[in-house]
Design an enzyme around this catalytic site. Sequence first.
Site, PDB file in Angstrom:
ATOM      1  N   ARG A 221      -1.151  -0.847 -16.470  1.00 16.77           N
ATOM      2  CA  ARG A 221      -0.226  -1.455 -17.428  1.00 16.77           C
ATOM      3  C   ARG A 221      -0.752  -2.783 -17.964  1.00 16.77           C
ATOM      4  NH1 ARG A 221       5.508  -1.270 -14.631  1.00 16.77           N
ATOM      5  NH2 ARG A 221       4.103  -1.350 -12.866  1.00 16.77           N
TER       6      ARG A 221
ATOM      7  N   LYS B  27       0.161   9.745  -0.797  1.00 12.58           N
ATOM      8  CA  LYS B  27       1.379   9.747  -0.006  1.00 12.58           C
ATOM      9  C   LYS B  27       2.199   8.492  -0.307  1.00 12.58           C
ATOM     10  CE  LYS B  27       1.280   8.167   4.201  1.00 12.58           C
ATOM     11  NZ  LYS B  27       1.143   6.719   4.421  1.00 12.58           N
TER      12      LYS B  27
ATOM     13  N   LYS C 171     -11.149  12.148   7.694  1.00 18.55           N
ATOM     14  CA  LYS C 171     -11.923  11.419   8.706  1.00 18.55           C
ATOM     15  C   LYS C 171     -12.839  12.409   9.428  1.00 18.55           C
ATOM     16  CE  LYS C 171      -8.482   7.823   9.468  1.00 18.55           C
ATOM     17  NZ  LYS C 171      -9.051   6.522   9.193  1.00 18.55           N
TER      18      LYS C 171
ATOM     19  N   GLU D 193      -2.077   0.263  15.520  1.00 15.64           N
ATOM     20  CA  GLU D 193      -2.745  -0.636  14.574  1.00 15.64           C
ATOM     21  C   GLU D 193      -2.469  -2.082  14.977  1.00 15.64           C
ATOM     22  OE1 GLU D 193      -2.743   0.747  10.276  1.00 15.64           O
ATOM     23  OE2 GLU D 193      -0.791   1.436  10.971  1.00 15.64           O
TER      24      GLU D 193
ATOM     25  N   ASP E 266       5.910   6.662   7.238  1.00 19.21           N
ATOM     26  CA  ASP E 266       4.589   6.200   6.793  1.00 19.21           C
ATOM     27  C   ASP E 266       3.458   6.839   7.592  1.00 19.21           C
ATOM     28  OD1 ASP E 266       2.863   4.364   5.292  1.00 19.21           O
ATOM     29  OD2 ASP E 266       2.553   3.352   7.220  1.00 19.21           O
TER      30      ASP E 266
ATOM     31  N   HIS F 174       0.326  11.723   9.117  1.00 19.42           N
ATOM     32  CA  HIS F 174      -0.934  11.640   9.872  1.00 19.42           C
ATOM     33  C   HIS F 174      -0.807  12.199  11.292  1.00 19.42           C
ATOM     34  CE1 HIS F 174      -2.083   9.312   6.503  1.00 19.42           C
ATOM     35  NE2 HIS F 174      -1.718   8.121   6.933  1.00 19.42           N
TER      36      HIS F 174
ATOM     37  N   LYS G 165       2.692  -0.745  14.269  1.00 19.18           N
ATOM     38  CA  LYS G 165       1.959  -1.865  13.671  1.00 19.18           C
ATOM     39  C   LYS G 165       1.968  -3.025  14.662  1.00 19.18           C
ATOM     40  CE  LYS G 165       1.763  -0.338   9.279  1.00 19.18           C
ATOM     41  NZ  LYS G 165       0.489   0.119   8.754  1.00 19.18           N
TER      42      LYS G 165
HETATM   43  C1  BG6 Z   1      -1.760   4.729   5.632  1.00 18.79           C
HETATM   44  C2  BG6 Z   1      -0.477   4.003   5.947  1.00 18.79           C
HETATM   45  O1  BG6 Z   1      -1.495   6.049   5.251  1.00 18.79           O
HETATM   46  O2  BG6 Z   1      -2.603   4.728   6.773  1.00 18.79           O
HETATM   47  C3  BG6 Z   1      -0.766   2.594   6.425  1.00 18.79           C
HETATM   48  O3  BG6 Z   1       0.328   3.968   4.788  1.00 18.79           O
HETATM   49  C4  BG6 Z   1      -1.745   2.607   7.569  1.00 18.79           C
HETATM   50  O4  BG6 Z   1       0.423   1.944   6.817  1.00 18.79           O
HETATM   51  C5  BG6 Z   1      -2.977   3.430   7.216  1.00 18.79           C
HETATM   52  O5  BG6 Z   1      -2.120   1.272   7.861  1.00 18.79           O
HETATM   53  C6  BG6 Z   1      -3.880   3.591   8.411  1.00 18.79           C
HETATM   54  O6  BG6 Z   1      -5.069   4.192   8.010  1.00 18.79           O
HETATM   55  P1  BG6 Z   1      -6.410   3.973   8.831  1.00 18.79           P
HETATM   56  O7  BG6 Z   1      -7.389   4.869   8.135  1.00 18.79           O
HETATM   57  O8  BG6 Z   1      -6.744   2.530   8.739  1.00 18.79           O
HETATM   58  O9  BG6 Z   1      -6.116   4.401  10.237  1.00 18.79           O
END
Ligand code: BG6
Length: 528
Positions: A70, A179, A213, A247, A267, A272, A372
């Site tokens: 934009r 996503k 991955k 994380e 999320d 995942h 997190k």
């Molecule tokens: C994303 C999430 O799909 O994956 C994030 O939205 C997350 O919140 C991320 O941090 C983690 O990905 P990776 O590859 O760093 O494990």
Amino acid sequence: MSTGTIIRPTPVPVTPAEPTLRRVAPPEPFTLVIFGATGDLTARKLLPALYGLWRRQFLPEDFAVIAVGRREKTDEGFRVDVRNAVSAFRDDLPATAEAWKSFLAHFSYHEADLAGTDGLRSLAGRVQALERATRLPGNRVFYLAVAPHFFAPTIAALDEAGLVRRNVERPWARVVIEKPFGHDLASARELDRYIETFLRPDQVYRIDHYLGKETVQNLLAVRFGNSVFEPLFRRELVEFIQITVSETAGMEGRRGAYYDRAGALRDMLQNHLLQLLALVTMDPPATLTAGDISDAKLKVLRTLVPPTGAEVERQVVRGQYGPGVIDGRAVRGYREEEGVSPNSSTETFVALRAEIASWRWAGVPLLLRTGKRLARRATEIEVQFKLPPLQLFQTVECEGDLCIESPGQPATLQFRIQPNEGISLSFSAKRPGMLMDLEPVCFDFNYQRLGRELPEAYERLLLDALRGDATLFPRSDELEASWKFVAPILEAWAAGPPPKFPNYAAGSWGPPEAQRLAEGRLGGWKCR
Ligand code: BG6
């Protein structure tokens, strides 16, 4: 008497498999249109991935990238952005001035406002003019790196502008959707139905970057490329399976605003973690085609038992981080993060215990956990095997009248998805000495020690979408089954009183109640 003849073992006949391609064929010449050109994902992942593919000659000579955003920007201005992003996130492949010039020449920028009356008509003109000028055949990939509420309007606008056609197979047009795909079961279904009016299923690529991955793909390779592992993956031998995606990151950059509406369940877990679970528990697929792999994963996802409302209370633990210390650095709590509501009840941690109602897995506890700002960054899958039925090596140690029996250590197979990517099998062996004592030992396979470079997930997935290979993209029915599993959890949370958050300190392993899920014969969470 020996006659001197050497008897050689007869070679075991190997069932011939379809020969695999030694070198991935590059995609046909294409036009890639990226929506969300000035966003974080484009800078961090998409542009570096394109550069990596180009440098390693996975792309055809003829291709064009049109970035749509934009903001007002010239082609030259955007090329500077491309160079900055690549230099920041792909510094392992330095380029000469000549190489930069030739790479950047593929890029142009187009300003468009989806909400405007023109929609994407001016983009269509731009794409066609560029394709004519550079003699591109009109094969197109549209990458939607935009906020989820733009998915449906962008696809409708692409159709309206004649940029995608449901009934035209060649030149091809594909749409890659980031996503989150939907906010819950109903919205994911609605989005699917809406998209289907404009696109055939084979034109839609829903990204789950975990599937790109290398070590996630290795789950399939190890399980089904060897006959020694696959027979172990069943209820008779497995005590439990644990999946941890922890994380240390919090809400970096502008993430808070998106995350506060999503939370850890939507999320990470719905996509995942459930994809990892499907890959580690699925039956062998009939072939390695996209359809057969999806069928095998779907069977798992459909047999995963959703918790009832009362079970959510017992089997699901959610948490939110407060202030704490990560890597020796003080960090703020979730509610103090940018874009997050100061009394947010969004979960930044979720752990649950589930079960698959299938012949292969019935009764085996599955423990899933993600969060997190946890103590360590780790994505690991741990399969713990049962102890042998007869405890021949059980030891008993007594002090006075008090005797403790130790049953020995169960064998475990651990897949380390990241970091320190690899696989290890730990099992019991005899401790050297005069006693018949056992101790745990380990076979460890580690990619780093082999000095092998692991391709970036986005590189792999982008290349696959450009080549029309959907194997590593979840199908819509897989996503629907995943939403069905998490739906009762979302409902129970929405119906109950607000949680008492924050309930874990940044830098810890999450709320103490999560420990309870893994207690008893499960022996606690393994990844710490
Ligand atoms: C994303 C999430 O799909 O994956 C994030 O939205 C997350 O919140 C991320 O941090 C983690 O990905 P990776 O590859 O760093 O494990």
